[in-house]
Design a protein around this motif. Structure first.
Motif, PDB file in Angstrom:
ATOM      1  N   VAL A 196      -0.269   5.360  -1.844  1.00 56.10           N
ATOM      2  CA  VAL A 196       0.374   6.169  -1.752  1.00 56.10           C
ATOM      3  C   VAL A 196       1.109   7.300  -1.974  1.00 56.10           C
ATOM      4  N   ASN A 226      -5.173   7.416   4.527  1.00 52.15           N
ATOM      5  CA  ASN A 226      -5.378   6.887   3.296  1.00 52.15           C
ATOM      6  C   ASN A 226      -7.046   7.261   2.554  1.00 52.15           C
ATOM      7  N   GLY A 246       1.024  -1.175  -0.064  1.00 52.13           N
ATOM      8  CA  GLY A 246       0.134   0.167  -0.266  1.00 52.13           C
ATOM      9  C   GLY A 246       0.542   1.695  -0.054  1.00 52.13           C
ATOM     10  N   LEU A 247       2.172   1.396   1.018  1.00 49.66           N
ATOM     11  CA  LEU A 247       2.905   2.373   0.781  1.00 49.66           C
ATOM     12  C   LEU A 247       2.810   3.148  -0.936  1.00 49.66           C
ATOM     13  N   GLN A 249       1.350  -9.764   9.892  1.00 45.23           N
ATOM     14  CA  GLN A 249       0.668  -8.966   9.843  1.00 45.23           C
ATOM     15  C   GLN A 249      -0.850  -9.147   9.581  1.00 45.23           C
ATOM     16  N   LYS A 250      -1.361 -10.201   8.784  1.00 49.92           N
ATOM     17  CA  LYS A 250      -2.361  -9.582   7.520  1.00 49.92           C
ATOM     18  C   LYS A 250      -3.216 -10.842   8.472  1.00 49.92           C
ATOM     19  N   GLY A 293      -4.327   0.230   5.766  1.00 50.05           N
ATOM     20  CA  GLY A 293      -5.177  -1.280   5.273  1.00 50.05           C
ATOM     21  C   GLY A 293      -5.835   0.031   4.030  1.00 50.05           C
ATOM     22  N   LEU A 294      -5.640  -0.639   2.677  1.00 47.82           N
ATOM     23  CA  LEU A 294      -6.561  -0.648   1.319  1.00 47.82           C
ATOM     24  C   LEU A 294      -7.266  -1.209   1.149  1.00 47.82           C
ATOM     25  N   PRO A 311      -2.434  -0.450  10.198  1.00 48.10           N
ATOM     26  CA  PRO A 311      -1.932   0.838  10.105  1.00 48.10           C
ATOM     27  C   PRO A 311      -2.843   1.844   9.543  1.00 48.10           C
ATOM     28  N   HIS A 340       4.770   4.077   7.893  1.00 46.11           N
ATOM     29  CA  HIS A 340       3.035   2.956   6.867  1.00 46.11           C
ATOM     30  C   HIS A 340       2.922   2.384   7.429  1.00 46.11           C
ATOM     31  N   ARG A 396       0.088  -8.883   1.193  1.00 48.93           N
ATOM     32  CA  ARG A 396       0.684 -10.124   1.483  1.00 48.93           C
ATOM     33  C   ARG A 396       0.732 -11.359   2.668  1.00 48.93           C
TER      34      ARG A 396
HETATM   35  C1  GLC Z   1       1.902  -0.257   5.074  1.00 45.40           C
HETATM   36  C2  GLC Z   1       0.427  -0.376   6.262  1.00 45.40           C
HETATM   37  C3  GLC Z   1      -1.048  -0.366   5.324  1.00 45.40           C
HETATM   38  C4  GLC Z   1      -0.674   0.988   4.967  1.00 45.40           C
HETATM   39  C5  GLC Z   1      -0.447   1.105   3.644  1.00 45.40           C
HETATM   40  C6  GLC Z   1      -0.167   2.075   2.828  1.00 45.40           C
HETATM   41  O1  GLC Z   1       1.877  -1.578   4.396  1.00 45.40           O
HETATM   42  O2  GLC Z   1       0.777  -1.809   6.098  1.00 45.40           O
HETATM   43  O3  GLC Z   1      -1.572  -1.055   6.527  1.00 45.40           O
HETATM   44  O4  GLC Z   1      -2.287   0.672   4.513  1.00 45.40           O
HETATM   45  O5  GLC Z   1       1.288   1.148   4.254  1.00 45.40           O
HETATM   46  O6  GLC Z   1       0.030   3.588   3.977  1.00 45.40           O
END
Ligand code: GLC
Ligand code: ADP
Length: 475
Positions: free
Chosen positions: A23, A246, A19-20, A300-301, A375-376, A373, A163, A296
């Motif tokens: 964003v 986000n 997701g980074l 974490q998931k 999630g998208l 954090p 993130h 992924r």
């Molecule tokens: C990270 C987090 C995810 C978040 C993403 C973009 O990878 O695990 O929850 O949405 O960054 O900010």
């Protein structure tokens, strides 16, 4: 327009592992209406250099952590980019972080220190008359930039966005000199973390302002359960930290105009995509909801929990399609589950187009994360009428209106939330999902609510603009 420079290790559509990238790729367009021109500094991985094509060098450094580097300026993927061309660091096959065997590149500390180093140079010297007022740093890969800036004696405002605090960017203490870090910073009040150098902690301590990607995660970060050993630093900077949710790019993710799917405007229009998804994953017959997971495969998931809870869904005629990659043991466990149940279908790999088809075809998207954090995928689910079933944590708590009695009575529910993070609680949520899905009127209402829920960038872009302004004012 005011000028800012984003600094990150990933950026969609050029290079993405999570997701980074979405964003970082979306922020420039989101911030333009707020009066900020955001350029993005990226490592010159092979695919980024290829996408950029011929581009002029605007800054050069003869010795950039073991070889020459130069900053190229140009456009690619609709973005205004500065690309750090340093073949000794980035011209390799593999992901941004791992070699082909799946191991961290041993020189990751230097690879991203180089990125931070050049960000600091651009911030203090500018390039060809362009100079950012603020650096927007993302995660540990950019975390050292404020250290390099202050070592140069320059005071340029910086914002560090967390993130995911699970990744600290650690390097052994004996790399201090190679990373060109000031030894006096190697203290518990600085970037030292239990005898190691921590690039994330450096940014947490030294950036002018901090943000993370949801208000709930901002609060969670200050607790031992979520702070991953950095909760003390977070608490010490509580007044400088904000949670900004986000958004998603509602042009790229538009069910009515998505080239990857059969376009639709309402929940009713999902039927063809649903049928196509069932066929594509070879799912057997069933009357219950078709659930999707795009993720992924990492601890974490929480997908190990889902594996155990899945019978609560499949025994009631529900079906599950999973797309993911990562942890080998988890990949194999999911492949085995697909072998044993015709109501489970699994694709191992990374496939952007398939991800779109899954949100379009799914009745529900499952996100049972242990921490999240932001999630998208629950946001894509909302937009495409795939009702999110999520753990009550981080951004999942902030983006879904749970179908409790009050929300149902008010007619505003958009999904389901469960807690605690146990197989039992997840199984109970799946059971509830099947019940809600069986009530056609209620289900259609929830899908409609989901599709109407605002998931774009407008509100959050305004919040980032205010944050940039406050960082500049504080510097
Ligand atoms: C990270 C987090 C995810 C978040 C993403 C973009 O990878 O695990 O929850 O949405 O960054 O900010
Ligand atoms: P994280 O960044 O922690 O991985 P997010 O939910 O914020 O979690 O973002 C994940 C992003 O990566 C989403 O855009 C999702 O669709 C995408 N994604 C994850 N796994 C895959 C995959 N196997 N194939 C295609 N897209 C994926």
């Amino acid at each position: 327009m005011r000028a800012a420079l984003g600094v990150a290790s990933e950026c969609a559509p050029l290079v993405k592992t999570g997701g980074l990238a979405d964003v970082v790729g979306a922020l420039p367009a989101a911030l333009a209406p707020e009066g900020w021109q955001l350029r993005t500094l990226l490592p010159g991985y092979r695919q980024v250099i290829a996408a950029l094509g011929p581009a002029p060098a605007v800054l050069a450094q003869a010795d950039l952590f073991g070889g020459p580097g130069r900053v190229l300026a140009g456009r690619a993927g609709g973005l205004d980019l500065l690309v750090l061309d340093a073949p000794h660091l980035y011209d390799r096959a593999g992901t941004p972080y791992l070699d082909l065997a799946g191991h961290d590149w041993p020189d990751n500390p230097e690879r991203f220190a180089a990125l931070a180093w050049m960000a600091a140079r651009i911030a203090s010297e500018g390039t060809e008359g362009w100079k950012p007022e603020v650096l927007h740093l993302h995660d540990w890969q950019a975390g050292l930039a404020p250290v390099y800036l202050s070592a140069r004696g320059d005071a340029v405002a910086s914002v560090l966005t967390i993130h995911n605090i699970a990744f600290h960017g650690l390097a052994p203490a004996d790399r201090l000199w190679r990373l060109r870090l000031p030894p006096e910073g190697f203290t518990p009040d600085g970037f030292e973390y239990y005898g190691h150098i921590s690039a994330l902690k450096a940014g947490l301590v030294q950036a002018t302002r901090l943000s993370t990607v949801s208000p709930t995660y901002a609060r969670e970060l200050a607790t031992p359960a979520f702070g991953m050993g950095l909760e003390g630093v977070i608490r010490s900077r509580a007044g400088d930290l904000v949670g900004i949710l986000n958004g998603i790019d509602t042009t790229l993710w538009d069910p009515a105009a998505d080239p990857h799917v059969l376009p639709f405007r309402s929940a009713a229009g999902k039927a063809l995509n649903r049928a196509r998804l069932i066929a594509e994953f070879g799912l057997g017959p069933g009357e219950g909801p078709v659930c999707v997971v795009v993720s992924r495969l990492s601890d974490q998931k929480g997908l190990d929990l889902l594996l155990q809870a899945a019978p609560a869904l499949t025994d009631r005629g529900g079906r599950l399609a999973l797309l993911g990659s990562g942890d080998r043991a988890l990949e194999n466990a999911w492949l085995k589950a697909a072998d044993t149940s015709d109501r489970i279908g699994v694709r191992i790999g990374f496939d952007e187009a398939l991800a779109h088809r899954m949100f379009a075809g799914g009745d529900a998207v499952l996100v049972p994360s242990r921490f999240e954090p932001c999630g998208l995928t629950q946001l894509y689910g909302l937009r495409y009428g795939a009702v999110p079933v999520v753990a009550l944590t981080g951004g999942l708590a902030d983006t879904v209106i749970a179908a409790n009695d009050a929300a149902l009575a008010a007619g505003v529910a958009t999904g389901l939330q469960f807690w605690p993070l146990t197989v039992e609680a997840l199984a109970a949520a799946l059971l509830r999902l099947c019940e809600l899905h069986a009530d056609r009127g209620l289900w259609t209402r929830m899908q409609r609510n989901a599709m109407r829920h605002p998931v774009g960038w407008a509100a959050s872009a305004a919040a980032y603009a205010r944050l940039y302004e406050s960082a500049v004012a504080a510097q």
